[in-house]
Design a protein around this motif. Structure first.
Motif, PDB file in Angstrom:
ATOM      1  N   VAL A 110      -7.645  12.665  -4.613  1.00 45.11           N
ATOM      2  CA  VAL A 110      -7.572  13.307  -3.417  1.00 45.11           C
ATOM      3  C   VAL A 110      -7.483  12.652  -2.504  1.00 45.11           C
ATOM      4  O   VAL A 110      -6.595  12.337  -1.799  1.00 45.11           O
ATOM      5  N   GLY A 111      -7.499  10.630  -2.731  1.00 46.60           N
ATOM      6  CA  GLY A 111      -7.082   9.770  -2.280  1.00 46.60           C
ATOM      7  C   GLY A 111      -5.783   9.711  -1.941  1.00 46.60           C
ATOM      8  O   GLY A 111      -4.925   9.464  -1.237  1.00 46.60           O
ATOM      9  N   GLY A 112      -5.031  10.032  -3.384  1.00 50.03           N
ATOM     10  CA  GLY A 112      -3.490   8.932  -3.128  1.00 50.03           C
ATOM     11  C   GLY A 112      -3.185  10.886  -2.633  1.00 50.03           C
ATOM     12  O   GLY A 112      -1.969  10.666  -2.283  1.00 50.03           O
ATOM     13  N   SER A 113      -3.589  11.949  -2.779  1.00 50.46           N
ATOM     14  CA  SER A 113      -2.945  13.721  -2.158  1.00 50.46           C
ATOM     15  C   SER A 113      -2.783  12.715  -1.052  1.00 50.46           C
ATOM     16  O   SER A 113      -1.671  13.779   0.116  1.00 50.46           O
ATOM     17  N   ILE A 114      -3.484  12.304  -0.377  1.00 55.12           N
ATOM     18  CA  ILE A 114      -4.174  12.108   1.622  1.00 55.12           C
ATOM     19  C   ILE A 114      -3.295  11.242   1.683  1.00 55.12           C
ATOM     20  O   ILE A 114      -1.888  11.238   2.906  1.00 55.12           O
ATOM     21  N   ALA A 115      -2.574  10.527   0.312  1.00 55.84           N
ATOM     22  CA  ALA A 115      -1.737   9.435   1.211  1.00 55.84           C
ATOM     23  C   ALA A 115       0.095   9.450   1.292  1.00 55.84           C
ATOM     24  O   ALA A 115       0.313   8.905   1.889  1.00 55.84           O
ATOM     25  N   ALA A 116      -0.554  10.523   0.117  1.00 57.25           N
ATOM     26  CA  ALA A 116       1.444  10.754   0.230  1.00 57.25           C
ATOM     27  C   ALA A 116       1.601  12.195   1.045  1.00 57.25           C
ATOM     28  O   ALA A 116       2.603  12.595   1.556  1.00 57.25           O
ATOM     29  N   LEU A 117       0.456  12.828   1.508  1.00 57.97           N
ATOM     30  CA  LEU A 117       0.788  13.821   2.345  1.00 57.97           C
ATOM     31  C   LEU A 117       0.625  13.025   3.614  1.00 57.97           C
ATOM     32  O   LEU A 117       2.004  14.080   4.453  1.00 57.97           O
ATOM     33  N   SER A 118       0.393  12.049   4.390  1.00 60.23           N
ATOM     34  CA  SER A 118       0.684  11.257   5.228  1.00 60.23           C
ATOM     35  C   SER A 118       1.791  10.840   5.735  1.00 60.23           C
ATOM     36  O   SER A 118       2.862  11.163   6.519  1.00 60.23           O
ATOM     37  N   LEU A 119       3.051  10.567   4.352  1.00 62.33           N
ATOM     38  CA  LEU A 119       3.802  10.338   4.544  1.00 62.33           C
ATOM     39  C   LEU A 119       5.033  11.755   5.042  1.00 62.33           C
ATOM     40  O   LEU A 119       5.862  11.936   5.336  1.00 62.33           O
ATOM     41  N   LEU A 120       4.782  12.763   4.076  1.00 63.23           N
ATOM     42  CA  LEU A 120       5.107  13.910   4.298  1.00 63.23           C
ATOM     43  C   LEU A 120       4.850  14.485   5.533  1.00 63.23           C
ATOM     44  O   LEU A 120       5.782  14.664   5.822  1.00 63.23           O
ATOM     45  N   VAL A 121       4.228  14.089   6.052  1.00 58.91           N
ATOM     46  CA  VAL A 121       3.569  14.475   7.588  1.00 58.91           C
ATOM     47  C   VAL A 121       4.636  13.923   8.705  1.00 58.91           C
ATOM     48  O   VAL A 121       5.250  14.271   9.655  1.00 58.91           O
ATOM     49  N   VAL A 122       5.226  12.263   8.441  1.00 60.34           N
ATOM     50  CA  VAL A 122       5.701  12.073   8.957  1.00 60.34           C
ATOM     51  C   VAL A 122       6.927  12.364   9.386  1.00 60.34           C
ATOM     52  O   VAL A 122       8.433  12.575  10.312  1.00 60.34           O
ATOM     53  N   VAL A 123       8.024  12.391   7.500  1.00 56.84           N
ATOM     54  CA  VAL A 123       8.971  13.525   8.196  1.00 56.84           C
ATOM     55  C   VAL A 123       9.481  14.672   8.521  1.00 56.84           C
ATOM     56  O   VAL A 123       9.488  14.631   9.742  1.00 56.84           O
ATOM     57  N   ALA A 124       8.164  15.272   8.453  1.00 59.03           N
ATOM     58  CA  ALA A 124       8.097  16.735   8.721  1.00 59.03           C
ATOM     59  C   ALA A 124       7.889  16.594  10.777  1.00 59.03           C
ATOM     60  O   ALA A 124       8.527  17.286  11.343  1.00 59.03           O
ATOM     61  N   LEU A 125       7.104  15.315  10.836  1.00 61.81           N
ATOM     62  CA  LEU A 125       7.264  15.238  12.094  1.00 61.81           C
ATOM     63  C   LEU A 125       8.635  14.603  13.139  1.00 61.81           C
ATOM     64  O   LEU A 125       9.085  15.011  13.985  1.00 61.81           O
ATOM     65  N   TRP A 126       9.302  13.737  12.544  1.00 59.61           N
ATOM     66  CA  TRP A 126      10.898  13.012  12.751  1.00 59.61           C
ATOM     67  C   TRP A 126      11.585  14.281  12.510  1.00 59.61           C
ATOM     68  O   TRP A 126      12.482  14.522  13.454  1.00 59.61           O
ATOM     69  N   VAL A 127      11.098  15.535  11.737  1.00 58.55           N
ATOM     70  CA  VAL A 127      12.825  16.592  11.546  1.00 58.55           C
ATOM     71  C   VAL A 127      12.278  17.494  12.257  1.00 58.55           C
ATOM     72  O   VAL A 127      13.420  18.062  13.086  1.00 58.55           O
TER      73      VAL A 127
END
Length: 451
Positions: free
Chosen positions: A25-42
């Motif tokens: 769960v911890g690793g997934s949350i960290a990876a998800l945060s990077l995806l959220v950043v890219v999504a906000l940029w898009v």
């Protein structure tokens, strides 16, 4: 051996085993945060402007900021995170995230500012940019001193003090992102995300690096009771406190220690427990390797002690019985001693392989004899200087294969839980030999001496 040093198992309530899914769960949350950043940029037009340098500058700046805050969370000493991953993995990921964040930040600066004259103009005229420049310099200093070659030339205490400037760098970077960064303030979702991430990071540091240690020190009030020489350059410190049975510590873990004996008390040093925690007493053993450790031999009974922890995942939380093998190099024997007193193995099931340069460096002989006589522990010593080739065996056994020697020393190695503690390269060699010898990865537990 005195009565207080007898390594019996501790009559205390130990923390329950950490569910394995915590790490996932911890690793997934960290990876998800990077995806959220890219999504906000898009969502803010990043794809439409992808051919421009400024678009890539915005994205790299956002990813650098996210990794920077993930770095802070990795080393915020959050108990749940510590228990899920252990200090070794967290420190490794912290270092990787730090270098990744740094180079993304470099790309961000180059692509956003372009020429040196433009950079100078932005620093002087854009809101928050002067603070950001100061924060960048602080982070550059942290990165430079984190390079392995630079760390070798620094004392641990100096490196640790310099490393704290990372918090200053992160804090100084915030104003320019909020005042001039449209990706931070361009949408409600972006504003909520970034303020939440900054708030959680700052809150975690205040709660777990300041608040929790302060409360535990007030509650347990540790003091030095005895200082005992265990051999040349090796000193054991016995500590007593109040209600230590409530401290959520397991054998094999370590603390950050500060001894209030005068100058230098502000610098913490990591030392493992060298005896199973028992009642209201703890014991650590320190090898004289620098300024902080050399002071330990001169401590006086009654000296107040401040501590942070416990930390580390070299514990018996997943051990339920069966053969167990412990491999130690030098001072790495200390956490394994505490584990020998706690684990519920039967007579004949435990083997300790103790690597040292010579007879003079073998410590805790009387305790090892006690374990051999009373709990049936088999003790194997491997003495001699390092071999010319990489590996965990001494020079006298350099002609033997690492994995085959391990099988010969412990015929049931493939069925065993294996605990390894020592210098990084040496422990990595033991780990490789153990995996080749058939030890399951989830039964292999390591604690490395590095920073």
């Amino acid at each position: 051996m005195t009565a207080t040093a007898v390594p019996t198992r501790a009559p205390r309530t130990r923390p329950s085993a950490t569910p394995r899914w915590y790490a996932d769960v911890g690793g997934s949350i960290a990876a998800l945060s990077l995806l959220v950043v890219v999504a906000l940029w898009v969502s803010d037009g990043g794809v439409r402007q992808v051919v421009t340098l400024s678009a890539w500058g915005r994205l790299t700046g956002l990813l650098a900021s996210d990794l920077m805050l993930l770095q802070v969370l990795l080393m915020a000493r959050i108990p749940l995170v510590e228990r899920a991953f252990g200090q070794d993995r967290l420190a490794r990921w912290h270092r990787w995230a730090g270098f990744g964040s740094f180079w993304l930040m470099v790309v961000h600066i180059v692509t956003i500012t372009g020429l040196l004259t433009e950079l100078w103009d932005m620093i002087w005229n854009y809101p928050g940019m002067l603070l950001a420049a100061a924060g960048t310099l602080a982070l550059v200093m942290v990165v430079v001193t984190s390079i392995r070659a630079a760390r070798r030339k620094l004392r641990y205490e100096s490196w640790h003090l310099l490393h704290l400037y990372a918090y200053l760098g992160v804090g100084l970077a915030l104003p320019h992102q909020l005042w001039t960064g449209t990706d931070f303030t361009g949408s409600t979702a972006a504003t909520v995300y970034w303020w939440t991430l900054y708030g959680v990071s700052a809150g975690a540091v205040l709660a777990y690096r300041v608040g929790l240690p302060a409360w535990r020190n007030w509650r347990h009030r540790l003091v030095v009771t005895r200082v005992v020489s265990e051999g040349p350059g090796l000193t054991s410190v016995y500590l007593r406190g109040e209600r230590l049975g409530e401290l959520p510590v397991r054998a094999g873990q370590f603390f950050q220690w500060r001894f209030l004996d005068g100058a230098g008390w502000s610098r913490a040093n990591p030392y493992s427990l060298s005896a199973t925690p028992h009642g209201d007493q703890l014991r650590i053993t320190v090898k004289n390797l620098g300024d902080g450790s050399s002071r330990v031999a001169g401590l006086r009974p009654g000296t107040r002690v401040l501590f942070e922890g416990p930390y580390g995942k070299l514990t018996g939380e997943t051990y339920t019985g069966g053969p167990v093998v412990m491999v130690a190099c030098g001072i790495g024997v200390t956490p394994l001693l505490s584990l020998l007193g706690e684990l519920p193995y039967r007579p004949g099931e435990a083997t300790l392989i103790y690597r040292a340069r010579g007879e003079a460096e073998l410590a805790f002989r009387s305790e090892l004899e006690w374990f051999a006589q009373h709990r049936g522990v088999r003790v194997v010593t491997l003495l001699g200087p390092r071999a010319d080739r990489p590996g965990w065996l001494p020079a006298g056994l350099a002609g033997h294969r690492d994995a085959e020697t391990l099988r010969q020393l412990v015929p049931r190695i493939a069925d065993s839980h294996l605990y390894v503690c020592g210098p990084r390269a040496w422990a990595a060699s033991v780990r490789g030999a153990a995996l080749e010898a058939g030890v399951a990865a989830d039964r292999l537990h390591t604690e490395l001496f590095s920073w």
